[in-house]
Design an enzyme around this catalytic site. Structure first.
Site, mmCIF file in Angstrom:
data_model
loop_
_atom_site.group_PDB
_atom_site.id
_atom_site.type_symbol
_atom_site.label_atom_id
_atom_site.label_comp_id
_atom_site.label_asym_id
_atom_site.label_seq_id
_atom_site.Cartn_x
_atom_site.Cartn_y
_atom_site.Cartn_z
ATOM 1 C CD GLU A 268 -2.480 -1.378 2.666
ATOM 2 O OE1 GLU A 268 -2.260 -0.505 3.539
ATOM 3 O OE2 GLU A 268 -3.201 -2.365 2.877
ATOM 4 C CB CYS A 345 -5.488 34.904 13.940
ATOM 5 S SG CYS A 345 -5.808 36.236 12.764
#
Length: 422
Positions: A268, A345
């Protein structure tokens, strides 16, 4: 030809002689860009795929779509003929929609929803299990499924270990689950493992496969015939790495413990196929001096990319980026200790501290290579900032190769159709 046409509709074809630096220059010249840029070299995906074929001819690639699910990446890998490792129902439906055979999909999620089990039951997709509760759920909602036992085999040298969440003990617990599978009359056809993300220890695959031999032998003793071997992921995808060092241990283990060539073997790879294919280009949008005792200690740079974009892994997974300053003016002053902030922020939105850089100016460009895996897929729109913009390039010779593959696939489909008609 549909996949090929989809790919070429999204890429810019360039001459083979154009290097990555030329692609970066080309992309920067098309700016300025508000969003950070991901430059995708489709050629790199193709070369990684073919390198695997050369070194691991017995092991088919089932791409871990979670690592990078960009359309061009997924379509290219599907066109090349890979299978897919899917972790959710939407991933499975997407891959099925591309025409990928259900027999080329592994639902490699150890803990599955009931809805997804009902869907894979209708498609005949194989899946995995690692505990008794999952077996009981499968027995109730998808009893015909072909199953792979997932056992735990963590590498000691990985970026992210998975064994604390997934995988049974390969000893007594594996035997208990196989016995329960027999009692529930379930169809266990193989085993799987995952050594963890980015294993620097290639030899761990030899040991993991040897453990699989023990599991296979016990399964046979109680009536199962395990014929599917899933070697999982964990392969590094850096440009200066090679699958060859993994292949030496995998091939030796398969020859020694599983010489029967009729066995189905796959792995995989995710990061291996996509990581080196993407280069990140971002812009310095602001700067500040961080002082100690009125002396400049560090220069902070605010970029248009951060942990909510490309650099989650750099912040939380120890993935130290390979950084280059691009188009910065030549300066004689020494390098300064620097800190890289993202645009949001969030005060925690920084990802490289104490890096030594020449002093940069607003508008300068920073380039980070090998950013194709687990970057864009981790991005979000926090504070409303734009997701990384993908710009795709394809060299002409590789475009011709993909065209040939597409035409061959089309002819094969026509032969299959004609065989049914006549």
């Amino acid at each position: 030809m549909e996949l090929f046409n989809r790919i070429t509709s999204r890429v810019e074809c360039v001459d083979d002689c154009v290097p990555l630096n030329g692609l970066i220059d080309r992309t920067i010249a098309s700016g300025p860009h508000e969003a950070p840029i991901h430059i995708l070299e489709v050629d790199t995906i193709v070369s990684q795929y073919t390198e695997w074929l050369r070194y691991l001819p017995r092991v088919r690639q089932y791409y871990a779509i979670k690592s990078n699910d960009a359309d061009t990446v997924v379509d290219t890998i599907a066109l090349l003929g890979a299978g897919f490792d899917c972790a959710s129902l939407p991933e499975i439906k997407r891959v099925i929609g591309l025409g990928v055979s259900p027999r080329s999909i592994i639902y490699a999620q150890p803990s599955k929803s009931i809805q997804s089990l009902c869907y894979i039951r209708s498609k005949g997709i194989r899946t995995v299990f690692d505990n008794e509760f999952e077996l009981e759920k499968i027995a109730k909602h998808c009893p015909e499924a072909e199953l792979l036992l997932r056992y735990r085999f963590d590498s000691t040298n990985v970026k992210v270990k998975l064994g604390s969440k997934f995988g049974c003990d390969p000893g007594q617990e594996a035997k208990h689950l196989l016995n329960l599978s027999r009692k529930l009359r379930l169809n266990v056809v193989g085993w799987c493992f995952n050594v963890g993300s980015m294993s620097s220890d290639a030899a761990v695959f030899y040991d993991a496969i040897r453990t699989g031999r023990t599991i296979s032998d016990y399964a046979r003793s109680i009536g199962f015939n395990l014929s599917v071997l899933d070697l999982g992921g964990g392969f590094i995808g850096d440009k200066d790495d090679s699958i060859d060092r993994y292949a030496k241990h995998i091939n030796r283990a398969l020859e020694e413990f599983f010489p029967d060539l009729s066995l189905e073997v796959f792995a995989e790879p995710g990061r291996y196929l996509c990581d080196a294919a993407v280069t990140n280009v971002c812009t310095v949008q602001g700067k500040r001096y961080i002082r100690t005792d009125e002396q400049i200690d560090t220069v902070g740079y605010y970029l248009n990319d951060g942990i909510y974009g490309t650099f989650y892994g750099a912040k939380y997974r120890g993935m130290v980026p390979n950084l280059s300053v691009w188009k910065s003016k030549d300066r004689c002053e020494p390098k300064r200790k620097s800190k890289l902030f993202g645009p949001t922020c969030d005060g925690n939105d920084h990802f490289m501290d104490n890096v030594m850089l020449p002093e940069l100016e607003i508008g300068d460009i920073l380039v980070f290579e090998t950013q194709g895996a687990y970057t864009a897929v981790n991005s979000c729109r926090f504070n409303g900032f734009l997701l990384p913009q993908l710009i795709c390039y394809l060299r002409n010779s590789v475009m011709e190769l993909l065209k040939l593959i597409a035409a061959t696939n089309l002819n094969d489909e026509r032969k299959k159709r004609d065989s049914f008609i006549f």
